[in-house]
Design a protein around this motif. Sequence first.
Motif, PDB file in Angstrom:
ATOM      1  N   GLY A 180       0.820  -1.214   0.000  1.00 60.85           N
ATOM      2  CA  GLY A 180       0.000   0.000   0.000  1.00 60.85           C
ATOM      3  C   GLY A 180       0.843   1.248   0.000  1.00 60.85           C
ATOM      4  O   GLY A 180       0.564   2.195   0.744  1.00 60.85           O
ATOM      5  N   SER A 181       1.859   1.269  -0.856  1.00 63.47           N
ATOM      6  CA  SER A 181       2.816   2.380  -0.867  1.00 63.47           C
ATOM      7  C   SER A 181       2.313   3.613  -1.598  1.00 63.47           C
ATOM      8  O   SER A 181       2.967   4.646  -1.587  1.00 63.47           O
ATOM      9  N   GLY A 182       1.169   3.508  -2.259  1.00 61.38           N
ATOM     10  CA  GLY A 182       0.686   4.606  -3.087  1.00 61.38           C
ATOM     11  C   GLY A 182       1.105   4.485  -4.538  1.00 61.38           C
ATOM     12  O   GLY A 182       0.565   5.163  -5.403  1.00 61.38           O
ATOM     13  N   TRP A 183       2.118   3.629  -4.788  1.00 63.27           N
ATOM     14  CA  TRP A 183       2.514   3.250  -6.146  1.00 63.27           C
ATOM     15  C   TRP A 183       2.859   4.437  -7.039  1.00 63.27           C
ATOM     16  O   TRP A 183       2.598   4.429  -8.226  1.00 63.27           O
ATOM     17  N   GLY A 184       3.417   5.482  -6.433  1.00 65.46           N
ATOM     18  CA  GLY A 184       3.873   6.636  -7.193  1.00 65.46           C
ATOM     19  C   GLY A 184       2.769   7.567  -7.649  1.00 65.46           C
ATOM     20  O   GLY A 184       3.032   8.589  -8.285  1.00 65.46           O
ATOM     21  N   ASN A 185       1.515   7.220  -7.322  1.00 68.22           N
ATOM     22  CA  ASN A 185       0.369   8.014  -7.771  1.00 68.22           C
ATOM     23  C   ASN A 185      -0.555   8.411  -6.625  1.00 68.22           C
ATOM     24  O   ASN A 185      -1.685   8.827  -6.876  1.00 68.22           O
ATOM     25  N   ASN A 186      -0.111   8.239  -5.390  1.00 66.69           N
ATOM     26  CA  ASN A 186      -0.949   8.537  -4.223  1.00 66.69           C
ATOM     27  C   ASN A 186      -2.232   7.714  -4.215  1.00 66.69           C
ATOM     28  O   ASN A 186      -3.301   8.200  -3.824  1.00 66.69           O
ATOM     29  N   GLU A 187      -2.123   6.460  -4.636  1.00 67.02           N
ATOM     30  CA  GLU A 187      -3.287   5.573  -4.659  1.00 67.02           C
ATOM     31  C   GLU A 187      -3.645   5.138  -3.240  1.00 67.02           C
ATOM     32  O   GLU A 187      -2.807   5.147  -2.335  1.00 67.02           O
ATOM     33  N   LEU A 188      -4.894   4.727  -3.051  1.00 70.97           N
ATOM     34  CA  LEU A 188      -5.422   4.497  -1.712  1.00 70.97           C
ATOM     35  C   LEU A 188      -5.552   3.022  -1.342  1.00 70.97           C
ATOM     36  O   LEU A 188      -5.910   2.715  -0.202  1.00 70.97           O
ATOM     37  N   GLN A 211      -7.408   1.695   3.622  1.00 70.82           N
ATOM     38  CA  GLN A 211      -8.831   1.438   3.844  1.00 70.82           C
ATOM     39  C   GLN A 211      -9.500   0.782   2.633  1.00 70.82           C
ATOM     40  O   GLN A 211     -10.723   0.631   2.612  1.00 70.82           O
ATOM     41  N   PHE A 212      -8.707   0.408   1.657  1.00 67.80           N
ATOM     42  CA  PHE A 212      -9.198  -0.312   0.487  1.00 67.80           C
ATOM     43  C   PHE A 212      -8.215  -1.441   0.175  1.00 67.80           C
ATOM     44  O   PHE A 212      -7.009  -1.312   0.409  1.00 67.80           O
ATOM     45  N   SER A 213      -8.739  -2.521  -0.380  1.00 70.66           N
ATOM     46  CA  SER A 213      -7.891  -3.612  -0.861  1.00 70.66           C
ATOM     47  C   SER A 213      -8.167  -3.835  -2.339  1.00 70.66           C
ATOM     48  O   SER A 213      -9.242  -3.504  -2.849  1.00 70.66           O
ATOM     49  N   SER A 214      -7.192  -4.392  -3.048  1.00 68.37           N
ATOM     50  CA  SER A 214      -7.352  -4.698  -4.464  1.00 68.37           C
ATOM     51  C   SER A 214      -6.244  -5.673  -4.861  1.00 68.37           C
ATOM     52  O   SER A 214      -5.540  -6.210  -3.991  1.00 68.37           O
ATOM     53  N   ALA A 215      -6.111  -5.919  -6.162  1.00 70.51           N
ATOM     54  CA  ALA A 215      -5.064  -6.817  -6.654  1.00 70.51           C
ATOM     55  C   ALA A 215      -4.411  -6.218  -7.893  1.00 70.51           C
ATOM     56  O   ALA A 215      -5.050  -5.502  -8.668  1.00 70.51           O
ATOM     57  N   GLY A 236      -8.659   5.708  -6.217  1.00 68.88           N
ATOM     58  CA  GLY A 236      -8.193   7.078  -6.035  1.00 68.88           C
ATOM     59  C   GLY A 236      -6.928   7.336  -6.830  1.00 68.88           C
ATOM     60  O   GLY A 236      -6.774   6.871  -7.955  1.00 68.88           O
ATOM     61  N   GLY A 237      -6.009   8.096  -6.250  1.00 66.35           N
ATOM     62  CA  GLY A 237      -4.761   8.411  -6.934  1.00 66.35           C
ATOM     63  C   GLY A 237      -4.826   9.739  -7.665  1.00 66.35           C
ATOM     64  O   GLY A 237      -5.869  10.405  -7.724  1.00 66.35           O
ATOM     65  N   ASN A 238      -3.682  10.117  -8.229  1.00 58.44           N
ATOM     66  CA  ASN A 238      -3.563  11.427  -8.871  1.00 58.44           C
ATOM     67  C   ASN A 238      -4.561  11.623  -9.996  1.00 58.44           C
ATOM     68  O   ASN A 238      -5.029  12.739 -10.232  1.00 58.44           O
ATOM     69  N   TRP A 239      -4.863  10.553 -10.723  1.00 57.06           N
ATOM     70  CA  TRP A 239      -5.836  10.647 -11.813  1.00 57.06           C
ATOM     71  C   TRP A 239      -7.182  10.075 -11.381  1.00 57.06           C
ATOM     72  O   TRP A 239      -8.205  10.748 -11.445  1.00 57.06           O
ATOM     73  N   GLY A 240      -7.179   8.854 -10.917  1.00 59.96           N
ATOM     74  CA  GLY A 240      -8.444   8.205 -10.554  1.00 59.96           C
ATOM     75  C   GLY A 240      -9.195   8.909  -9.447  1.00 59.96           C
ATOM     76  O   GLY A 240     -10.427   8.799  -9.345  1.00 59.96           O
ATOM     77  N   GLY A 241      -8.481   9.646  -8.610  1.00 59.66           N
ATOM     78  CA  GLY A 241      -9.131  10.312  -7.483  1.00 59.66           C
ATOM     79  C   GLY A 241      -9.354  11.793  -7.667  1.00 59.66           C
ATOM     80  O   GLY A 241      -9.615  12.499  -6.685  1.00 59.66           O
ATOM     81  N   GLN A 242      -9.249  12.274  -8.895  1.00 64.92           N
ATOM     82  CA  GLN A 242      -9.406  13.721  -9.129  1.00 64.92           C
ATOM     83  C   GLN A 242     -10.760  14.255  -8.692  1.00 64.92           C
ATOM     84  O   GLN A 242     -10.885  15.427  -8.334  1.00 64.92           O
ATOM     85  N   LYS A 243     -11.789  13.415  -8.722  1.00 64.50           N
ATOM     86  CA  LYS A 243     -13.126  13.842  -8.283  1.00 64.50           C
ATOM     87  C   LYS A 243     -13.516  13.155  -6.978  1.00 64.50           C
ATOM     88  O   LYS A 243     -14.694  13.035  -6.661  1.00 64.50           O
TER      89      LYS A 243
END
Length: 289
Positions: A71-79, A109-113, A257-264
């Motif tokens: 859950g490092s954020g992957w360079g995009n501040n992902e959640l 607070q989210f999980s994924s693969a 979320g993230g820099n693009w996915g979380g813009q809104k």
Amino acid sequence: MRPLALLLIFSLNVYAACQQKEGTTPAPAVSTPTPPTSPKEYTFSDTPTWQDEFEYSGKPDPAKWGYELGGSGWGNNELQNYTNNLENAQVKDGHLVITARKETSGNRQFSSARLLTKGKGDFLYGKIEVKAKLPTGVGTWPAIWMLASDSNYGTQYWPDNGEIDIMEHVGFDQNNVHANIHTKAFNHSIGTNKGNNIIVPTASTEFHVYSCEWKPDYMAFAVDGKEYFRFERNSGYNWTQWPFDRKQFLLLNIAVGGNWGGQKGVDENIFPQSMIVDYVRVYELVEKK
């Protein structure tokens, strides 16, 4: 040798030297020109040389798929926190189901693969096809993409060694599907990335085939066989514009979320959300006969 003969040879040499100084050059040696080489023409194999049809149940085939975790954020501040849990990546009913969930996972607070074929499927050129149905909802960011198998160029793995985005979709812009490439010279962090987008009205309700035809001189991206973005290798390009002459591996994931996915923002009420994959097929590049 007699003096008269020596005098004659000396006179001839002096005459030749004088002629050379006055601008008379010897005729060039005659050589047979090399005929021009016709550029090679390529197509793709008739049947896949690497594939997963997901005709089994349980975890994705470990001979073909690995996981990236954390859950490092992957360079995009992902959640999200990426896991190898069955709840986040499962094969059932003939499909691979990658699911993002609203739950405490690691430090998130989210999980994924995030599945990848590195070391199990590394490709140089070819046609990549993925038939998939996409998640929906603000905050989702599914992707079908490729990264370099090794660090061959520059000083940074990314973007120096390239990224191929076959499909990206952000939930706040429903049905707008994107294809992009990233290199040292062309990438979003400096506002120069190359790409295009297409509206797929049923992206989240029906399966569609997302593809990339990767040849030595261009890449062509399509949905259901309809090309909408082409990136050509200019004759003047070096590795900073075209590092795509080395192997890449495939990734499938859903970010949150993230820099693009979380813009809104992120609508926490939409989860769980899944990307459902019917098949992955890779066709080898072959020279036309």
